[in-house]
Motif scaffolding. Structure first.
Motif, mmCIF file in Angstrom:
data_model
loop_
_atom_site.group_PDB
_atom_site.id
_atom_site.type_symbol
_atom_site.label_atom_id
_atom_site.label_comp_id
_atom_site.label_asym_id
_atom_site.label_seq_id
_atom_site.Cartn_x
_atom_site.Cartn_y
_atom_site.Cartn_z
ATOM 1 N N GLY A 23 23.581 -18.577 21.018
ATOM 2 C CA GLY A 23 22.546 -17.976 21.576
ATOM 3 C C GLY A 23 22.669 -16.254 21.078
ATOM 4 O O GLY A 23 21.669 -15.803 20.452
ATOM 5 N N ALA A 24 23.817 -15.720 21.001
ATOM 6 C CA ALA A 24 24.118 -14.413 20.857
ATOM 7 C C ALA A 24 23.759 -14.074 19.371
ATOM 8 O O ALA A 24 23.086 -13.175 18.823
ATOM 9 C CB ALA A 24 25.433 -13.845 21.131
ATOM 10 N N ILE A 25 24.336 -14.881 18.564
ATOM 11 C CA ILE A 25 24.413 -14.912 17.021
ATOM 12 C C ILE A 25 22.852 -15.106 16.592
ATOM 13 O O ILE A 25 22.390 -14.329 15.650
ATOM 14 C CB ILE A 25 25.056 -15.682 16.321
ATOM 15 C CG1 ILE A 25 26.711 -15.350 16.558
ATOM 16 C CG2 ILE A 25 25.007 -15.750 14.776
ATOM 17 C CD1 ILE A 25 27.750 -15.986 15.729
ATOM 18 N N LEU A 26 22.220 -16.255 17.118
ATOM 19 C CA LEU A 26 20.976 -16.353 16.624
ATOM 20 C C LEU A 26 19.681 -15.418 17.106
ATOM 21 O O LEU A 26 18.631 -15.209 16.456
ATOM 22 C CB LEU A 26 20.256 -17.923 16.968
ATOM 23 C CG LEU A 26 21.314 -19.024 16.669
ATOM 24 C CD1 LEU A 26 20.540 -20.310 16.789
ATOM 25 C CD2 LEU A 26 21.371 -18.847 15.025
ATOM 26 N N THR A 254 17.687 -19.525 9.040
ATOM 27 C CA THR A 254 18.341 -20.608 8.025
ATOM 28 C C THR A 254 19.615 -20.045 7.489
ATOM 29 O O THR A 254 20.694 -20.653 7.619
ATOM 30 C CB THR A 254 17.702 -20.920 7.007
ATOM 31 O OG1 THR A 254 16.036 -21.339 7.324
ATOM 32 C CG2 THR A 254 18.120 -22.126 6.190
ATOM 33 N N LEU A 255 19.585 -18.788 7.156
ATOM 34 C CA LEU A 255 20.726 -18.108 6.390
ATOM 35 C C LEU A 255 21.961 -18.084 7.772
ATOM 36 O O LEU A 255 23.196 -18.179 7.516
ATOM 37 C CB LEU A 255 20.655 -16.830 5.928
ATOM 38 C CG LEU A 255 19.640 -16.937 4.842
ATOM 39 C CD1 LEU A 255 19.408 -15.317 4.363
ATOM 40 C CD2 LEU A 255 20.226 -17.726 3.535
ATOM 41 N N ARG A 256 21.465 -17.414 8.953
ATOM 42 C CA ARG A 256 22.506 -17.535 10.085
ATOM 43 C C ARG A 256 23.034 -19.027 10.223
ATOM 44 O O ARG A 256 24.178 -19.049 10.399
ATOM 45 C CB ARG A 256 21.799 -17.214 11.161
ATOM 46 C CG ARG A 256 21.546 -15.555 11.194
ATOM 47 C CD ARG A 256 20.840 -15.066 12.538
ATOM 48 N NE ARG A 256 20.062 -13.695 12.051
ATOM 49 C CZ ARG A 256 19.703 -12.906 13.198
ATOM 50 N NH1 ARG A 256 19.883 -13.292 14.383
ATOM 51 N NH2 ARG A 256 19.100 -11.859 12.778
ATOM 52 N N LEU A 257 22.220 -19.917 10.225
ATOM 53 C CA LEU A 257 22.911 -21.413 10.596
ATOM 54 C C LEU A 257 23.838 -21.662 9.429
ATOM 55 O O LEU A 257 24.811 -22.501 9.766
ATOM 56 C CB LEU A 257 21.598 -22.620 10.705
ATOM 57 C CG LEU A 257 21.102 -22.116 12.362
ATOM 58 C CD1 LEU A 257 19.796 -22.529 12.378
ATOM 59 C CD2 LEU A 257 21.942 -22.667 13.266
ATOM 60 N N LEU A 258 23.270 -21.566 8.158
ATOM 61 C CA LEU A 258 24.364 -21.864 7.145
ATOM 62 C C LEU A 258 25.391 -21.214 7.256
ATOM 63 O O LEU A 258 26.783 -21.967 7.159
ATOM 64 C CB LEU A 258 23.802 -21.431 5.819
ATOM 65 C CG LEU A 258 22.531 -22.115 5.163
ATOM 66 C CD1 LEU A 258 21.946 -21.558 3.805
ATOM 67 C CD2 LEU A 258 22.969 -23.684 4.644
#
Ligand code: SAH
Length: 363
Positions: A23-26, A254-258
């Protein structure tokens, strides 16, 4: 070190992430933190794969589909889709062009099209493998029985891509009609692994109804399945589907999840997808810089490219295979990477294959 940077280190060291950390990162607006996230993911990828980028030649061989997924442009209810099928000869001709351009993996992707019986699929796989024994064949043709998967594997297929789409039951129901089931899809993935395929799962980013919680389920599923490949790309609406008016997934998310996937599952083969290149002109380069290590240029004949439309505004529909390959090589070079002529197996498998070869030689 700030608490946030410590969090990144801990994700990297433990190769796991909590619901709160996700949650914090997204949700953070802290661009420095996100830069650090991408940097760590990129370093993780280069420690394993160097600056090498693996290419896969994508052959979209049929856009007929018996399924009716709400997001997909080739769903059976889309009467406006201009349907086509490639013959075995056309598929082999794509492989020939691809092999000459340095492709050593062919990905046969299509809708779930009963016209291609198991016997036909096996014949196609066998022909490709006999003509190009140094190449890997990847299938991406949806949910089949264990017997079918085994038959394709026996015919020589090496890998199978089957995005799970979402690991959350309720979310799955919002994306698919009643006849389809998440349980079956997850079970297919387990069967594929059991048979011995290099297996890929994955999901769309920003699909309608997706939340941090559903994404957390996706990451837990990846940790549990331990796939060799994970395909993620932004959801992009298609005008002739029930989701025509839904917003697309974003480049940033998308980049964060990659990056997160690279950190929690370091050896994974992780493509910067065409959908990412569709929502941003430099999307694929950015995907590599966020931890990706694979790209999948299109080898389909130019006259069908525009017909294999899962979503609107798909890129590269007018380019010949050679142009796509050259364009991709130049794009990767521009960010310090090199597209290689290689099957591009997952690192652990590559080492195992080399050991087997060496043992063979010494005997
Ligand atoms: N029939 C095969 C291949 C599906 S197409 C199968 O079932 O696996 C490959 C992937 O494209 C899908 O798994 C889905 O994640 C993605 N896709 C479909 N529609 C999309 C859309 N509108 N936007 C972005 N990606 C989409």
């Amino acid at each position: 070190m700030s608490a946030d940077l410590k969090m990144l280190e801990s994700i990297q060291n433990t190769q796991s992430i909590s619901r709160e950390e996700l949650g914090a990162i997204l949700q953070t607006q802290d661009s420095f933190l996100i830069q650090e996230l991408h940097k760590k993911a990129q370093q993780t990828a280069t420690q394993i794969y160097g600056n090498k980028i693996y290419i896969r030649g994508l052959i979209e061989f049929t856009n007929y589909c018996k399924n009716n997924c709400y997001y997909c442009g080739i769903r059976c209810a889309n009467a406006k889709a201009d349907r086509y099928r490639l013959t075995t000869e056309q598929i082999l001709s794509c492989c020939k062009t691809g092999w000459n351009l340095g492709f050593r993996t062919f990905v046969l992707q299509g809708g779930e099209d009963p016209y291609y019986t198991d016997v036909k699929i096996c014949q196609i796989v066998q022909e490709i493998k006999s003509k190009y024994p140094d190449c890997a064949v990847t299938l991406s043709i949806g949910e089949k029985s264990e017997e079918s998967y085994q038959a394709y594997f026996n015919a020589g297929a090496d890998r199978y891509l089957l995005r799970h789409e979402t690991a959350d039951e309720e979310h799955y129901r919002k994306l698919h009609p009643q006849q389809m089931s998440l349980n079956n899809r997850k079970n297919c993935l387990k069967v594929l692994k059991k048979i011995g395929y290099q297996t890929g799962c994955g999901f769309m980013v920003g699909s309608p109804g997706q939340t941090v919680d559903t994404l957390y389920q996706d990451l837990l599923f990846i940790k549990e399945l331990k796939p060799e490949m994970v395909g993620i790309g932004p959801f992009i609406p298609h005008k002739d589907t029930p989701f025509a008016d839904q917003p697309a997934g974003t480049l940033d998310l998308t980049l964060r999840l990659l990056s997160i996937i690279r950190l929690i599952h370091p050896h994974v083969l992780l493509p910067a997808t065409t959908a990412l290149g569709t929502i941003d002109p430099k999307g694929r380069e950015k995907g590599i810089l966020a931890g990706g290590n694979v790209v999948m240029p299109n080898l389909s004949p130019v006259n069908v490219r525009d017909k294999y439309k899962l979503y609107d505004n798909k890129i590269c529909t007018g380019d010949e295979a050679a142009e796509c390959k050259a364009c991709m090589a130049a794009r990767m070079k521009s960010i310090g990477y090199e597209v290689v002529t290689d099957r591009g197996d997952q690192f652990c498998l590559m080492i195992r294959n080399q050991l087997t070869l060496n043992v063979g030689r010494n005997q």
